[in-house]
Design a protein around this motif. Sequence first.
Motif, short mmCIF file in Angstrom:
data_model
loop_
_atom_site.label_atom_id
_atom_site.label_comp_id
_atom_site.label_asym_id
_atom_site.label_seq_id
_atom_site.Cartn_x
_atom_site.Cartn_y
_atom_site.Cartn_z
N ILE A 180 -1.98 16.28 -3.28
CA ILE A 180 -1.35 15.36 -2.32
C ILE A 180 -2.28 15.04 -1.16
O ILE A 180 -2.37 13.90 -0.75
CB ILE A 180 -0.02 15.97 -1.81
CG1 ILE A 180 1.01 15.94 -2.94
CG2 ILE A 180 0.50 15.18 -0.61
CD1 ILE A 180 2.26 16.71 -2.65
N TYR A 228 1.35 4.20 -2.75
CA TYR A 228 1.25 5.63 -2.42
C TYR A 228 2.45 6.40 -2.98
O TYR A 228 2.31 7.49 -3.53
CB TYR A 228 1.17 5.79 -0.89
CG TYR A 228 1.30 7.21 -0.41
CD1 TYR A 228 0.30 8.15 -0.66
CD2 TYR A 228 2.43 7.61 0.30
CE1 TYR A 228 0.44 9.46 -0.22
CE2 TYR A 228 2.57 8.91 0.74
CZ TYR A 228 1.57 9.83 0.48
OH TYR A 228 1.71 11.13 0.90
N ILE A 231 0.85 -1.20 0.00
CA ILE A 231 0.00 0.00 0.00
C ILE A 231 0.88 1.25 0.00
O ILE A 231 0.63 2.21 -0.73
CB ILE A 231 -0.96 -0.01 1.22
CG1 ILE A 231 -2.09 -1.02 0.99
CG2 ILE A 231 -1.53 1.38 1.47
CD1 ILE A 231 -2.96 -1.26 2.20
N TRP A 289 -4.16 6.93 1.71
CA TRP A 289 -3.09 6.03 2.16
C TRP A 289 -3.25 5.72 3.66
O TRP A 289 -3.20 4.55 4.07
CB TRP A 289 -1.73 6.69 1.90
CG TRP A 289 -0.55 5.98 2.47
CD1 TRP A 289 -0.18 4.68 2.27
CD2 TRP A 289 0.43 6.54 3.35
NE1 TRP A 289 0.97 4.40 2.95
CE2 TRP A 289 1.37 5.52 3.62
CE3 TRP A 289 0.62 7.80 3.92
CZ2 TRP A 289 2.47 5.72 4.45
CZ3 TRP A 289 1.72 8.00 4.74
CH2 TRP A 289 2.63 6.97 5.00
N VAL A 322 1.90 6.99 -6.55
CA VAL A 322 0.97 8.12 -6.75
C VAL A 322 1.74 9.44 -6.67
O VAL A 322 1.53 10.35 -7.48
CB VAL A 322 -0.16 8.09 -5.69
CG1 VAL A 322 -1.03 9.35 -5.77
CG2 VAL A 322 -1.04 6.86 -5.88
N ARG A 323 2.64 9.52 -5.70
CA ARG A 323 3.45 10.75 -5.55
C ARG A 323 4.38 10.95 -6.75
O ARG A 323 4.65 12.09 -7.15
CB ARG A 323 4.28 10.68 -4.25
CG ARG A 323 3.45 10.59 -2.98
CD ARG A 323 2.64 11.85 -2.72
NE ARG A 323 3.48 13.02 -2.56
CZ ARG A 323 3.91 13.48 -1.38
NH1 ARG A 323 3.54 12.90 -0.26
NH2 ARG A 323 4.68 14.55 -1.32
N CYS A 357 -4.70 11.95 -1.58
CA CYS A 357 -4.03 10.65 -1.70
C CYS A 357 -3.33 10.26 -0.40
O CYS A 357 -3.26 9.08 -0.06
CB CYS A 357 -3.08 10.61 -2.90
SG CYS A 357 -1.56 11.52 -2.69
N THR A 358 -2.86 11.25 0.35
CA THR A 358 -2.23 10.93 1.64
C THR A 358 -3.30 10.46 2.63
O THR A 358 -3.09 9.51 3.39
CB THR A 358 -1.50 12.17 2.21
OG1 THR A 358 -0.56 12.61 1.25
CG2 THR A 358 -0.78 11.85 3.50
#
Lengths: 196, 95
Positions: free
Chosen positions: B12, A75, A71, B19, A78-79, B15-16
């Motif tokens: 950001i 992430y 996971i 996560w 994605v960044r 998505c953070t």
Amino acid sequence: MSTQSLTLDKHQPGTPPGDMAIWLFIYAELLAFGVFFLSYAFARAHNVELFNESQQHLNRESGAINTVVLITSSYFVVRAVAAIREGLSRQCAHWLSAAIGLGGVFLVIKLFEFHAKFSAGISLSTNTFYMFYLSLTIFHFMHVILGMVILAAVMLKARRGGYTAEHHTGVETGASYWHMVDLLWIILFPLVYVIR
Amino acid sequence: MNNIENQRSRFIRPCTRVWIALLVLTGITYGIGRMELGGAQIVMLVLVITFIKGEMVAGFFMGLRKTSLLWRAIMASWLVIVGGGIAIAYLVGLK
């Protein structure tokens, strides 16, 4: 004007990010794994005691840690996509390197798990549960390796400045494949390690 | 500059958050496994959590939430069929 439209990455509105071919591949992979998951579930329905007893010998902590690892690597990817959309190719390469590193952590943890099972004399022919457990996780393991190879190729190109804010379909394509690998494990973990 | 920073934070932050939510949901699933809880209700809870996680990865990480209904429906259908099939198989196993 026409030259510019030819060189810019074309993205049809409403379609997923990345190359369309990877999405056909992703859905084909999901179909294959879906059949595999359901085969496991219905095989378990006819051997509940065997599956529950065998599941006790799995390392649930390894499975959970690997879920967190995948996971988190997703992430990071994605960044990486966010960075390249801003034209930050060096940052993109760094995020991808971190994601690949976590892919490596996943493989190492899984190898320890496989080693423990094989050392205990467990193989595909031990029983139905282990036949499914080993084949499912080894099949997924190979997908992690392929995903890491794809991400590595993308990362090297990003490091060379091969992507820009306008031209980065390759990054999105690699990212989509990696997220699929993560998605598959998100289902595999509860199915094999938790449900009893 | 501020505009770029605003754009960056807008991208950001969601998505953070996703996560972190995925990690929390994984923790709940692991907790259920560690306590070796079973039974239809627990398994349905685990499958609902898994469906939510799958939708989060597909929507926010893979970017499907910004695509047309068809693309989202294919992924959601896959999750429902696999999750539903697992649930049916579990109930069959209880008999």
